[in-house]
Design an enzyme around this catalytic site. Sequence first.
Site, PDB file in Angstrom:
ATOM      1  CB  CYS A  15      34.836  38.983  46.643  1.00 29.43           C
ATOM      2  SG  CYS A  15      34.727  39.218  44.856  1.00 29.43           S
ATOM      3  NE  ARG A  36      32.695  41.829  48.191  1.00 23.20           N
ATOM      4  CZ  ARG A  36      32.172  40.925  49.010  1.00 23.20           C
ATOM      5  NH1 ARG A  36      32.257  41.104  50.323  1.00 23.20           N
ATOM      6  NH2 ARG A  36      31.544  39.866  48.531  1.00 23.20           N
ATOM      7  CG  ASP A  38      28.058  41.792  48.291  1.00 17.26           C
ATOM      8  OD1 ASP A  38      28.230  42.515  47.288  1.00 17.26           O
ATOM      9  OD2 ASP A  38      27.429  40.715  48.255  1.00 17.26           O
TER      10      ASP A  38
HETATM   11  P1  4NP Z   1      31.516  40.581  44.809  1.00 20.14           P
HETATM   12  O1  4NP Z   1      30.008  41.132  44.729  1.00 20.14           O
HETATM   13  O2  4NP Z   1      31.465  39.322  45.653  1.00 20.14           O
HETATM   14  O3  4NP Z   1      32.256  41.682  45.473  1.00 20.14           O
HETATM   15  O4  4NP Z   1      31.940  40.306  43.387  1.00 20.14           O
HETATM   16  C1  4NP Z   1      28.935  40.348  44.351  1.00 20.14           C
HETATM   17  C2  4NP Z   1      28.683  40.107  43.026  1.00 20.14           C
HETATM   18  C3  4NP Z   1      27.599  39.337  42.649  1.00 20.14           C
HETATM   19  C4  4NP Z   1      26.763  38.809  43.606  1.00 20.14           C
HETATM   20  C5  4NP Z   1      27.014  39.056  44.941  1.00 20.14           C
HETATM   21  C6  4NP Z   1      28.101  39.805  45.314  1.00 20.14           C
HETATM   22  N1  4NP Z   1      25.640  38.028  43.231  1.00 20.14           N
HETATM   23  O5  4NP Z   1      24.877  37.627  44.113  1.00 20.14           O
HETATM   24  O6  4NP Z   1      25.435  37.781  42.031  1.00 20.14           O
END
Ligand code: 4NP
Length: 159
Positions: A10, A16, A127
């Site tokens: 991800c 995720r 997300d």
């Molecule tokens: P992930 O979620 O991609 O599912 O781990 C996110 C975690 C952090 C961020 C964006 C999405 N961020 O912008 O820091």
Amino acid sequence: MRNYKVLFVCLGNICRSPAGEGILKRMIKEQKLDNYISVDSAGTSGYHDGELPDSRMRHHGSRRGYKFDSISRRFTRNDFDDFDVILAMDDSNYHNIMRLAPDLDSERKVYRMVEFSQKYNHDHIPDPYYSGADGFELVLDLLEDACEGLLNRIKEGEL
Ligand code: 4NP
């Protein structure tokens, strides 16, 4: 059955993809497939390198009996050598992974996680980072469903 190495990817590798990793690991354990399938996760950004999964993801996972405790790391080109199946949570992840693929064989390892959905019809795993509790629950619902579909395809030798 042949051996598989599966990588969930991800953006941050704190919501995720660690959830996908934890969910698939439990299914593998329950079905005694540990000797055949190994699982890891990574993020395209590296924003959260070295961190545990987001506390909200851990909380929602623990309510379903999961322990999400992998340490965030960035996806690299070497992962194409180390893994057989690379799963992107959304289109942005998919394109960022594909941009690093060194050859056609590497590109063929990359799938969108929703390709393995069974009862849901979402075109990506959303997300949850800026969402509320509902967003985290939806991620778990979608991932449980798609992990089951993925494991069935692996067991049938279709990947
Ligand atoms: P992930 O979620 O991609 O599912 O781990 C996110 C975690 C952090 C961020 C964006 C999405 N961020 O912008 O820091």
